[in-house]
Design a protein around this motif. Structure first.
Motif, short mmCIF file in Angstrom:
data_model
loop_
_atom_site.label_atom_id
_atom_site.label_comp_id
_atom_site.label_asym_id
_atom_site.label_seq_id
_atom_site.Cartn_x
_atom_site.Cartn_y
_atom_site.Cartn_z
N GLU A 1 36.71 -21.01 6.63
CA GLU A 1 36.05 -21.39 5.37
C GLU A 1 37.01 -22.16 4.46
OE1 GLU A 1 33.30 -22.25 2.66
OE2 GLU A 1 32.96 -21.51 4.69
N HIS A 2 38.26 -21.74 4.39
CA HIS A 2 39.23 -22.43 3.56
C HIS A 2 39.46 -23.86 4.06
CE1 HIS A 2 42.45 -22.71 0.63
NE2 HIS A 2 43.16 -23.32 1.56
N ARG B 1 37.41 -25.63 5.85
CA ARG B 1 36.16 -26.35 5.61
C ARG B 1 36.12 -26.87 4.16
NH1 ARG B 1 32.47 -22.61 6.98
NH2 ARG B 1 32.44 -23.30 9.14
N GLN B 2 36.50 -26.03 3.23
CA GLN B 2 36.52 -26.44 1.82
C GLN B 2 37.55 -27.54 1.57
OE1 GLN B 2 37.11 -22.84 -0.40
NE2 GLN B 2 35.06 -22.07 0.04
N GLN B 3 38.72 -27.43 2.19
CA GLN B 3 39.75 -28.46 2.05
C GLN B 3 39.25 -29.80 2.59
OE1 GLN B 3 43.19 -26.82 4.12
NE2 GLN B 3 44.24 -26.64 2.16
N ARG C 1 36.13 -30.79 3.02
CA ARG C 1 35.03 -31.30 2.20
C ARG C 1 35.57 -31.90 0.90
NH1 ARG C 1 29.72 -32.81 3.16
NH2 ARG C 1 28.88 -33.27 1.11
N ALA C 2 36.54 -31.24 0.28
CA ALA C 2 37.13 -31.77 -0.95
C ALA C 2 37.79 -33.12 -0.69
CB ALA C 2 38.14 -30.77 -1.52
#
Length: 114
Positions: A49-50, A52-54, A56-57
């Motif tokens: 999840e981390h 994935r967030q990186q 996407r950002a």
């Protein structure tokens, strides 16, 4: 240990973690220690999840530089999940510059972001 700290710990140990689609992968000149592998296994969903967030950002920053959306870049195939896995640690300006020079980008310019 937070996912960010675990990812940094892995990096300091010579292990580069990547998210390819929804699969956590690693590369390293030597196999990770059993302790590190256990930490990654125990925290795998949070690490995924981390990352994935990186990714996407990073994609959102590239899109902003091009005055479009992340979804537009993905839908048009100008960036894919492999690109995000490989490039999300780099300066988004480099990816934006490359995309802006791509004939597919120049031929069909999307409407500006609102």
């Amino acid at each position: 240990m937070t996912p960010a700290h675990l990812i940094e710990h892995a990096r300091q140990s010579g292990v580069v973690l990547a998210l390819n689609d929804d699969r956590l992968t690693w590369s390293a000149p030597e196999p990770p220690t059993p302790d590190l592998l256990a930490l990654l296994r125990d925290n795998k969903p949070a690490v995924i999840e981390h990352l994935r967030q990186q990714q996407r950002a990073w994609l959102e920053r590239v899109a902003a530089l091009l005055n479009t959306t992340a979804d537009d870049l993905l839908a048009r195939g100008l960036i894919d999940t492999d690109d995000m896995a490989e490039q999300h640690r780099t300066d988004p300006r480099h990816a934006a510059k490359l995309i802006a020079s791509c004939p597919a980008w120049r031929q069909k310019r999307p409407p500006p972001r609102s």
